[in-house]
Design a protein around this motif. Sequence first.
Motif, short mmCIF file in Angstrom:
data_model
loop_
_atom_site.label_atom_id
_atom_site.label_comp_id
_atom_site.label_asym_id
_atom_site.label_seq_id
_atom_site.Cartn_x
_atom_site.Cartn_y
_atom_site.Cartn_z
N SER A 144 0.90 -1.08 0.03
CA SER A 144 -0.02 0.00 0.07
C SER A 144 0.83 1.41 -0.03
N GLU B 129 1.54 4.21 -3.20
CA GLU B 129 1.41 5.64 -3.02
C GLU B 129 2.50 6.57 -4.06
N GLY C 262 -1.19 11.22 1.33
CA GLY C 262 -0.59 9.90 1.72
C GLY C 262 -1.09 9.72 3.18
#
Length: 123
Positions: free
Chosen positions: A46, A50, A103
Motif C-alpha cells: 500500500s 502511493e 498519503g
Amino acid sequence: MSDSSDNSIPLETAVAWTTEWRAVESSYNSYNDCKGFLIPASDLQSVLNEIAGQSGDKYVRAYLGVDSATNKEKLILVGTEPDPVKGVGVIYRDLITGYNGTGKMYDFTQPVPPGSDPASPLD
C-alpha cells in the motif's frame, strides 16, 4: 558481496548490524527488547502504491515510536516525494494527509519478539 542494483547487503553485514542493535540499542527503554518488525506484505505494498507514479528514485521513510498504551514499539512508514531545493539538493518530503499530501501513515508492524524466526541467524 552486495548487488548494488537492489541495495541488498551480505548476510554477514546484516548479522553485524542486528547484533549491534541488540547489544547497544534494543534495550534502550523499559518497554521490550526489539529485534525487528514483522510487516504484512499487503500493507507494505500500500505504501509503495502511493509512490508508484513518481519518476526517478522513490523512497519510503520509517519512523520509530512507542505506543504508551501497550508499551509496544512501532515502525511507522510513509511514502515520500522528491522536492528539489535550490542550494540544498533534493529533499524527500513525507506524503502525509494534512501536511503536504494525501498519503497515509502506516502502523501495521509488530515488534519482534514475539513472532520471530528462532532459526534465523538474524534473530
